[in-house]
Design a protein around this motif. Sequence first.
Motif, PDB file in Angstrom:
ATOM      1  N   LYS A  25       0.848  -1.185   0.000  1.00 57.30           N
ATOM      2  CA  LYS A  25       0.000   0.000   0.000  1.00 57.30           C
ATOM      3  C   LYS A  25       0.887   1.238   0.000  1.00 57.30           C
ATOM      4  O   LYS A  25       1.695   1.431   0.896  1.00 57.30           O
ATOM      5  CB  LYS A  25      -0.900  -0.002   1.235  1.00 57.30           C
ATOM      6  CG  LYS A  25      -2.008   1.033   1.205  1.00 57.30           C
ATOM      7  CD  LYS A  25      -2.889   0.847   2.421  1.00 57.30           C
ATOM      8  CE  LYS A  25      -4.077   1.794   2.398  1.00 57.30           C
ATOM      9  NZ  LYS A  25      -4.955   1.604   3.582  1.00 57.30           N
ATOM     10  N   SER A  26       0.740   2.069  -1.007  1.00 57.57           N
ATOM     11  CA  SER A  26       1.523   3.299  -1.113  1.00 57.57           C
ATOM     12  C   SER A  26       0.581   4.490  -1.269  1.00 57.57           C
ATOM     13  O   SER A  26      -0.643   4.317  -1.330  1.00 57.57           O
ATOM     14  CB  SER A  26       2.484   3.216  -2.302  1.00 57.57           C
ATOM     15  OG  SER A  26       3.412   2.167  -2.111  1.00 57.57           O
ATOM     16  N   HIS A  70      -0.134   8.701  -2.905  1.00 57.05           N
ATOM     17  CA  HIS A  70       0.158   9.957  -3.588  1.00 57.05           C
ATOM     18  C   HIS A  70      -0.205  11.072  -2.613  1.00 57.05           C
ATOM     19  O   HIS A  70      -1.178  10.943  -1.851  1.00 57.05           O
ATOM     20  CB  HIS A  70      -0.703  10.135  -4.846  1.00 57.05           C
ATOM     21  CG  HIS A  70      -0.510   9.056  -5.884  1.00 57.05           C
ATOM     22  ND1 HIS A  70       0.717   8.681  -6.338  1.00 57.05           N
ATOM     23  CD2 HIS A  70      -1.426   8.293  -6.559  1.00 57.05           C
ATOM     24  CE1 HIS A  70       0.580   7.732  -7.251  1.00 57.05           C
ATOM     25  NE2 HIS A  70      -0.711   7.471  -7.397  1.00 57.05           N
ATOM     26  N   ARG A  83       3.595   8.936  -5.731  1.00 59.66           N
ATOM     27  CA  ARG A  83       4.387   7.769  -5.301  1.00 59.66           C
ATOM     28  C   ARG A  83       5.406   8.157  -4.222  1.00 59.66           C
ATOM     29  O   ARG A  83       6.605   7.947  -4.367  1.00 59.66           O
ATOM     30  CB  ARG A  83       5.093   7.124  -6.506  1.00 59.66           C
ATOM     31  CG  ARG A  83       4.150   6.693  -7.599  1.00 59.66           C
ATOM     32  CD  ARG A  83       4.908   6.099  -8.768  1.00 59.66           C
ATOM     33  NE  ARG A  83       5.524   4.835  -8.416  1.00 59.66           N
ATOM     34  CZ  ARG A  83       4.916   3.640  -8.473  1.00 59.66           C
ATOM     35  NH1 ARG A  83       3.656   3.574  -8.902  1.00 59.66           N
ATOM     36  NH2 ARG A  83       5.542   2.538  -8.133  1.00 59.66           N
ATOM     37  N   ASN A 136       7.479   8.082  -0.733  1.00 52.88           N
ATOM     38  CA  ASN A 136       7.976   7.033   0.154  1.00 52.88           C
ATOM     39  C   ASN A 136       7.518   7.307   1.585  1.00 52.88           C
ATOM     40  O   ASN A 136       6.942   8.359   1.881  1.00 52.88           O
ATOM     41  CB  ASN A 136       9.508   6.919   0.072  1.00 52.88           C
ATOM     42  CG  ASN A 136      10.204   8.234   0.367  1.00 52.88           C
ATOM     43  OD1 ASN A 136       9.762   9.003   1.225  1.00 52.88           O
ATOM     44  ND2 ASN A 136      11.287   8.516  -0.337  1.00 52.88           N
ATOM     45  N   GLN A 137       7.798   6.365   2.470  1.00 50.55           N
ATOM     46  CA  GLN A 137       7.327   6.469   3.847  1.00 50.55           C
ATOM     47  C   GLN A 137       7.923   7.686   4.559  1.00 50.55           C
ATOM     48  O   GLN A 137       7.263   8.348   5.356  1.00 50.55           O
ATOM     49  CB  GLN A 137       7.682   5.181   4.616  1.00 50.55           C
ATOM     50  CG  GLN A 137       7.109   5.108   6.013  1.00 50.55           C
ATOM     51  CD  GLN A 137       5.588   5.080   6.030  1.00 50.55           C
ATOM     52  OE1 GLN A 137       4.958   4.647   5.067  1.00 50.55           O
ATOM     53  NE2 GLN A 137       4.978   5.549   7.106  1.00 50.55           N
ATOM     54  N   LYS A 188       6.130  10.768   3.461  1.00 50.28           N
ATOM     55  CA  LYS A 188       4.769  10.740   3.993  1.00 50.28           C
ATOM     56  C   LYS A 188       4.741  11.231   5.441  1.00 50.28           C
ATOM     57  O   LYS A 188       3.881  12.019   5.839  1.00 50.28           O
ATOM     58  CB  LYS A 188       4.203   9.324   3.899  1.00 50.28           C
ATOM     59  CG  LYS A 188       2.746   9.220   4.342  1.00 50.28           C
ATOM     60  CD  LYS A 188       2.268   7.793   4.288  1.00 50.28           C
ATOM     61  CE  LYS A 188       0.853   7.698   4.827  1.00 50.28           C
ATOM     62  NZ  LYS A 188       0.371   6.318   4.943  1.00 50.28           N
ATOM     63  N   GLN A 209      -1.796   0.768  -4.925  1.00 49.46           N
ATOM     64  CA  GLN A 209      -0.882  -0.361  -4.781  1.00 49.46           C
ATOM     65  C   GLN A 209       0.342  -0.162  -5.652  1.00 49.46           C
ATOM     66  O   GLN A 209       0.227   0.056  -6.860  1.00 49.46           O
ATOM     67  CB  GLN A 209      -1.570  -1.669  -5.157  1.00 49.46           C
ATOM     68  CG  GLN A 209      -2.448  -2.231  -4.065  1.00 49.46           C
ATOM     69  CD  GLN A 209      -2.869  -3.662  -4.332  1.00 49.46           C
ATOM     70  OE1 GLN A 209      -2.080  -4.479  -4.789  1.00 49.46           O
ATOM     71  NE2 GLN A 209      -4.124  -3.960  -4.039  1.00 49.46           N
ATOM     72  N   SER A 210       1.507  -0.243  -5.032  1.00 47.12           N
ATOM     73  CA  SER A 210       2.748  -0.140  -5.799  1.00 47.12           C
ATOM     74  C   SER A 210       3.520  -1.451  -5.669  1.00 47.12           C
ATOM     75  O   SER A 210       3.346  -2.200  -4.708  1.00 47.12           O
ATOM     76  CB  SER A 210       3.602   1.026  -5.315  1.00 47.12           C
ATOM     77  OG  SER A 210       4.069   0.783  -4.006  1.00 47.12           O
ATOM     78  N   ILE A 260       7.024  -3.238  -5.127  1.00 45.81           N
ATOM     79  CA  ILE A 260       8.368  -2.970  -4.629  1.00 45.81           C
ATOM     80  C   ILE A 260       9.264  -4.177  -4.902  1.00 45.81           C
ATOM     81  O   ILE A 260       8.801  -5.322  -4.934  1.00 45.81           O
ATOM     82  CB  ILE A 260       8.383  -2.642  -3.124  1.00 45.81           C
ATOM     83  CG1 ILE A 260       7.842  -3.821  -2.297  1.00 45.81           C
ATOM     84  CG2 ILE A 260       7.620  -1.384  -2.826  1.00 45.81           C
ATOM     85  CD1 ILE A 260       8.165  -3.732  -0.826  1.00 45.81           C
ATOM     86  N   ASN A 310      13.128  -0.164  -8.622  1.00 45.80           N
ATOM     87  CA  ASN A 310      12.145   0.572  -7.816  1.00 45.80           C
ATOM     88  C   ASN A 310      11.983   2.000  -8.321  1.00 45.80           C
ATOM     89  O   ASN A 310      11.013   2.674  -8.002  1.00 45.80           O
ATOM     90  CB  ASN A 310      12.579   0.605  -6.352  1.00 45.80           C
ATOM     91  CG  ASN A 310      12.420  -0.738  -5.678  1.00 45.80           C
ATOM     92  OD1 ASN A 310      11.344  -1.323  -5.683  1.00 45.80           O
ATOM     93  ND2 ASN A 310      13.497  -1.265  -5.112  1.00 45.80           N
TER      94      ASN A 310
END
Length: 582
Positions: free
Chosen positions: A108-109, A111, A156, A158-159, A162, A179-180, A182, A276
Amino acid sequence: MQLKKTKKKKKRKKNKNFNSNQSSFYFEDYIETNKKNKFLKKNNLFQDRIYLLFFLFISLILIFSIRIIHVSLNKIEIFNNINSPQKFSLLRRDIVDRNGILISRNVKSFHAAINPRLVTNKENFLIKLRLSFPELQIEKIKTQINNGKYFYLKKRINQKDKEKLWALGEKGIIFEPFQSRIYTHANLFSHIIGQVDYDNYGVSGIEKYFDKELKNKKILNQPLELTLDTNIQYIINKELTKALTTFEATGGGALLMNVDNGEILSLVSLPNFDINIRSDLKDKKYINKISKGVYELGSIFKTFTVALALENNLVKPKTVIKNITNSVKCSKYSISDLKKFPTKLSVEDILIRSSNIGTLLIARKIGEEKYKKFIKESDLLKSPDVQLMELGNPINFNWNKCKLETVSFGHGITTTPLQAATVYAALTNGGKMIKPNLKKGEKSEKNKRLITEETSKSLNKILRKVVTDVEGTASLANIFGYDVGGKTGTSQNYKNKKENLNTFISMFPSHKPKYVLLVMLENPQIAKNLVYDYKGMKIKAFRNEAGWNSVYVTGKIIKKIGPILAIKSKDFNNSHVVKKTN
């Protein structure tokens, strides 16, 4: 009389006192009883309050306990998840290696979008953005916020980004879930696994080849198992990367394959890239050199020539070929050797020493028709049959004058390294063709026979001598305990003679081959500072040939992957250990 009166008075007084005392007694008892009743009432009221407080205290503890248990059992998403689906449903299956190590997975990613209507203080928000993300175009973002329309701040994310955005505490930041895909090993499998697009459709590599299988809803919880070994892939990639630096090569590739079932344990092509990170790679240096690269592989073709001559009973390993001159005139061309050889050499010595003229003379014994048949049956001029989308097509050629002679030692004919390694696997496994395979559990039945088992055994002994013999070209691959055999190949770029393609195809253990390992280097240079342990001597390289670079790298690789393979393979035991050759 007076006395009587006095007595009466005293008596009255006494009675009076008695009555007075009696009255006082009853009064005091009443007061005391009253006090006790009031005390009991107060005491009961106090106890009721304690019970009530105790009940409230226990209730609070119970509520907090239930909450703590709930939080511990359920992951709470603290981020803004507007329009987020409550259930995460996979769109693609996991991809794992032969040992179950994860290679690819959907996660789970998010935007990061901006809803200007929810931004309370625009100026303050822009200042915080500028401080946290100096790379963003703040003026452009300011214009978009003033327009009042919903827009994407970053796609997209990253954590880390975010968390930084969430920490700004701005309601106007919306995290849109998606959904991405990895890839846990980034660069390591870039030329095999491939990538997916934004809609989770495979666009390259295994992701594209197995796209339907990977999206099959009935088996979403079952990972796609590959034949690859992550540990071995890492070791080979590391050694090959070092080699590019040591020999100043522009690129390289390596392939490790099981000769019996075609399972590919490792496929490395350098340079590689992080899958990636989405990027449009148009530079040809990033192609899969093993399956898509098409090359003249030089002297490794001499093995095919000798195998074909042995198969047709035209020669024996000890058969002496005479009149080996320094050069041979063929039509208007002159074919020569890189160094001087004796005028007489046995068939096995021609392969061990890698003589162009000697091989050419053997090819003339075979003839064009038989050689054509061998090329066709071995599929050397066909695109590889493997589960990848990136496949090369060898260049077609006509069998004109001198083609037989030049093909015999690997010039004037192209193929992919994967096809060349597949033919070597067939020549050394007892003579049966196999199909390269990347999917674990997929049966790869041996198809047609290329040569007899007897020819295969004879050939394996010669290839072992290429490594162990004093005149052999692959002494640097003689790793004690692994019984390595193989053949070197050095070819030049016709447009630039300074550019070489140096290849070594090895198989081990040679008494009963289990694996074939191909190592190639593009445009390597002489490693002037490298000191070799060459047949017990410490020397520096003085030639830019496969025996001085690709063979050296192969030795380094086998020394490190050998123990891993030995543990997993029953074919590796004390019976194959040979005495160290000086």
